[in-house]
Motif scaffolding. Structure first.
Motif, PDB file in Angstrom:
ATOM      1  N   ILE A  55       0.834  -1.213   0.000  1.00 62.11           N
ATOM      2  CA  ILE A  55       0.000   0.000   0.000  1.00 62.11           C
ATOM      3  C   ILE A  55       0.862   1.254   0.000  1.00 62.11           C
ATOM      4  N   ASP A  56       2.199   1.073  -0.083  1.00 60.59           N
ATOM      5  CA  ASP A  56       3.104   2.225  -0.020  1.00 60.59           C
ATOM      6  C   ASP A  56       3.991   2.312  -1.262  1.00 60.59           C
ATOM      7  N   PHE A  57       3.386   1.993  -2.415  1.00 62.61           N
ATOM      8  CA  PHE A  57       4.068   2.072  -3.711  1.00 62.61           C
ATOM      9  C   PHE A  57       5.292   1.161  -3.760  1.00 62.61           C
ATOM     10  N   GLY A  58       5.187  -0.010  -3.135  1.00 59.77           N
ATOM     11  CA  GLY A  58       6.228  -1.021  -3.250  1.00 59.77           C
ATOM     12  C   GLY A  58       7.369  -0.895  -2.264  1.00 59.77           C
ATOM     13  N   ALA A  59       7.302   0.041  -1.311  1.00 61.70           N
ATOM     14  CA  ALA A  59       8.371   0.165  -0.313  1.00 61.70           C
ATOM     15  C   ALA A  59       8.386  -1.045   0.620  1.00 61.70           C
ATOM     16  N   THR A  60       7.210  -1.531   0.989  1.00 61.12           N
ATOM     17  CA  THR A  60       7.088  -2.727   1.823  1.00 61.12           C
ATOM     18  C   THR A  60       6.002  -3.620   1.254  1.00 61.12           C
ATOM     19  N   TRP A  61       6.087  -4.924   1.589  1.00 62.94           N
ATOM     20  CA  TRP A  61       5.143  -5.892   1.058  1.00 62.94           C
ATOM     21  C   TRP A  61       4.624  -6.796   2.168  1.00 62.94           C
ATOM     22  N   LEU A  62       3.333  -7.150   2.062  1.00 59.31           N
ATOM     23  CA  LEU A  62       2.662  -8.049   2.999  1.00 59.31           C
ATOM     24  C   LEU A  62       2.285  -9.329   2.268  1.00 59.31           C
ATOM     25  N   ASP A  63       2.623 -10.485   2.850  1.00 57.47           N
ATOM     26  CA  ASP A  63       2.235 -11.757   2.240  1.00 57.47           C
ATOM     27  C   ASP A  63       0.735 -11.985   2.401  1.00 57.47           C
ATOM     28  N   ALA A  64       0.067 -12.308   1.314  1.00 61.03           N
ATOM     29  CA  ALA A  64      -1.358 -12.637   1.349  1.00 61.03           C
ATOM     30  C   ALA A  64      -1.546 -14.122   1.602  1.00 61.03           C
ATOM     31  N   ASP A  65      -2.728 -14.502   2.098  1.00 61.66           N
ATOM     32  CA  ASP A  65      -3.095 -15.914   2.177  1.00 61.66           C
ATOM     33  C   ASP A  65      -3.427 -16.386   0.764  1.00 61.66           C
ATOM     34  N   LEU A  66      -2.873 -17.527   0.380  1.00 61.95           N
ATOM     35  CA  LEU A  66      -3.011 -18.010  -0.989  1.00 61.95           C
ATOM     36  C   LEU A  66      -3.568 -19.424  -0.999  1.00 61.95           C
ATOM     37  N   SER A  67      -4.661 -19.626  -1.726  1.00 69.00           N
ATOM     38  CA  SER A  67      -5.266 -20.951  -1.819  1.00 69.00           C
ATOM     39  C   SER A  67      -4.503 -21.816  -2.813  1.00 69.00           C
ATOM     40  N   ALA A  68      -4.690 -23.127  -2.695  1.00 65.62           N
ATOM     41  CA  ALA A  68      -4.157 -24.045  -3.696  1.00 65.62           C
ATOM     42  C   ALA A  68      -5.056 -24.007  -4.928  1.00 65.62           C
ATOM     43  N   ALA A  69      -4.496 -24.352  -6.072  1.00 63.38           N
ATOM     44  CA  ALA A  69      -5.289 -24.433  -7.302  1.00 63.38           C
ATOM     45  C   ALA A  69      -6.241 -25.621  -7.221  1.00 63.38           C
ATOM     46  N   ALA A  70      -7.442 -25.474  -7.755  1.00 62.06           N
ATOM     47  CA  ALA A  70      -8.416 -26.571  -7.754  1.00 62.06           C
ATOM     48  C   ALA A  70      -7.898 -27.753  -8.561  1.00 62.06           C
ATOM     49  N   ASN A  71      -7.138 -27.472  -9.589  1.00 65.77           N
ATOM     50  CA  ASN A  71      -6.523 -28.488 -10.451  1.00 65.77           C
ATOM     51  C   ASN A  71      -5.489 -27.785 -11.308  1.00 65.77           C
ATOM     52  N   LYS A  72      -4.664 -28.534 -12.023  1.00 64.32           N
ATOM     53  CA  LYS A  72      -3.687 -27.919 -12.899  1.00 64.32           C
ATOM     54  C   LYS A  72      -4.392 -27.068 -13.952  1.00 64.32           C
ATOM     55  N   GLY A  73      -3.931 -25.843 -14.106  1.00 65.77           N
ATOM     56  CA  GLY A  73      -4.540 -24.942 -15.080  1.00 65.77           C
ATOM     57  C   GLY A  73      -5.530 -23.961 -14.492  1.00 65.77           C
ATOM     58  N   ALA A  74      -5.843 -24.101 -13.183  1.00 62.48           N
ATOM     59  CA  ALA A  74      -6.768 -23.174 -12.523  1.00 62.48           C
ATOM     60  C   ALA A  74      -5.991 -22.041 -11.870  1.00 62.48           C
TER      61      ALA A  74
END
Length: 437
Positions: free
Chosen positions: A363-382
């Protein structure tokens, strides 16, 4: 309100109508509306903040010459039969994209799946009489009805990303020719069909097979029967991947006419042009396919970095294969006001044939970054869905940036090298917000 005023109201683009010599080639497109962009490039901080509606707490981190995301988009949505909220870029052939906030679903609804056509769609699309031919370098040529496909092969359902190779073309400078896609030439619907590899194996691939060639029932814009609008293919190794489908259903129902009814290919992770619509034939070839939109500069990029605007010889172009790592913020919607200091951020990320390893938010033009929660793909290609909660320290103008990194350690860049056709733009997605105290 006339079109010029509408362009002023919504930002840097407006519709225009261009009349080439041939009426058959009439096309609707987008052109730059430079007034506001030019003004903002030279504006002082106080003036820019006034235009944006608030102070910019992290203004010291803004890259030189950046155009705020608040003015990077904007046209009224245009309703298409069977679609919801798509923005039309072209009417001949029909091309329309989906605003990011309408892609919030994990599985893209059919009515919000973008449209990318190259020719005139067929009018006779009866699934009962439709036939698919598999021929070329095979032991046993096949002619199959949709009923044959359902009877003779395993029917599977998979969530698969389809993305136009030119998604993001609108943000190249100097402008590249073609539909000026912003962010919405991408979707991840649930497709039902049979594996392309299973059908090819049933025909028996002969030694020396190199490439597939795909053919559809759409017609060239000229109406000439001996001209094809598009016929692309993929290396035989890619075609044999389990993720590729010959699809006859989308989200549990018949395909939308603009999305290839009654039969189409879905080849996720590669340019959407490989996913032939209104599919009638798959030919196995002993060479790289040379159909329309396979040669010249179509769906190709220079084999080396080039300067913006540089003329590049055709022999210096190479075919695009896998699409690059990318992310899309679907909530909150850009150019909105929010109250309070916290906002939930949501979106999707994908990376060609690879998995996404992480998504980060700034939120500060790339000065710092926060890791988001990331889901697994439902299948290859999703695609994969991410979520994050961000906290704003003060009221004012902010941009939320998203950056995805794939499982090979490749991350989205802030800016990419220009290319003549405006392909493969995977720069950060930026969403503009004004936070009220």
């Amino acid at each position: 309100m006339n079109e010029k005023d509408k362009g002023k109201r919504h930002g840097i683009y407006k519709y225009y109508e261009n009349h080439p010599d041939s009426a058959d080639e009439k096309i609707f497109g987008r052109v730059s509306y430079p007034d506001r962009r030019g003004f903002l490039k030279g504006a002082g901080l106080a003036t820019m903040a006034a235009v944006l509606g608030g102070a910019i707490p992290f203004h010291r981190n803004m890259p030189s010459g950046i155009i705020p995301a608040a003015f990077a988009e904007g046209l009224d949505d245009v309703v298409i039969d069977g679609k919801d909220g798509l923005t039309v870029l072209n009417d001949r052939p029909m091309n329309a994209e989906t605003p990011p906030h309408l892609l919030n679903d994990d599985i893209t609804p059919t009515q919000r799946h973008f449209i990318r056509n190259n020719g005139i769609p067929p009018t006779d699309v009866d699934p009962e009489t439709w036939q698919l031919t598999i021929d070329g370098l095979v032991e046993k040529p096949l002619t199959l009805s949709i009923a044959d496909l359902k009877k003779n092969f395993e029917v599977v359902e998979q969530q698969l990303v389809v993305e136009c190779g030119g998604n993001g073309r609108a943000f190249f400078d100097p402008k590249a020719t073609g539909n000026q896609w912003t962010y919405g030439a991408v979707a991840c619907s649930s497709w039902t069909g049979v594996r392309l590899a299973d059908v090819i194996k049933a025909a028996g691939v002969k030694e020396g097979a190199v490439y597939t060639a795909h053919y559809g029932a759409d017609k060239h814009l000229s109406g000439k029967e001996d001209k094809l609008p598009i016929s692309r293919g993929v290396p035989i190794q890619k075609a044999m991947g389990s993720e590729n489908l010959i699809a006859f259903a989308q989200n549990g129902e018949a395909l939308h006419p603009m999305n290839g009814a009654p039969l189409r290919l879905v080849v996720p992770g590669w340019p959407g042009s490989c996913s032939q619509k209104w599919l009638t034939r798959i030919q196995i070839r002993d060479q790289v396919h040379d159909g329309p939109k396979m040669t010249g500069t179509s769906y190709r990029v220079p084999n080396r970095p080039v300067a913006p605007g540089e003329d590049v010889a055709k022999e210096d172009f190479e075919i695009i294969e896998r699409m690059p790592v990318k992310s899309l913020i679907t909530s909150p919607q850009t150019n909105t006001e929010v109250s309070g200091s916290e906002v939930q951020v949501r979106g999707h990320a994908w990376s060609g044939d690879r998995k996404v390893y992480k998504v980060q938010i700034s939120i500060d033009f790339g000065a710092t970054w926060l890791d988001a929660d990331l889901s697994a793909a439902a299948n290859k290609g999703a695609w994969q869905t991410f979520n994050a909660k961000v906290t704003f320290p003060l009221p004012g103008y902010y941009e939320i940036w998203a950056k995805a990194t794939d499982d090979q350690g490749i991350s989205q860049p802030f800016a990419i090298a220009w290319n003549p056709k405006g392909y493969l733009n995977n720069t950060y997605h930026r969403v503009a917000l004004v936070v009220k105290g």
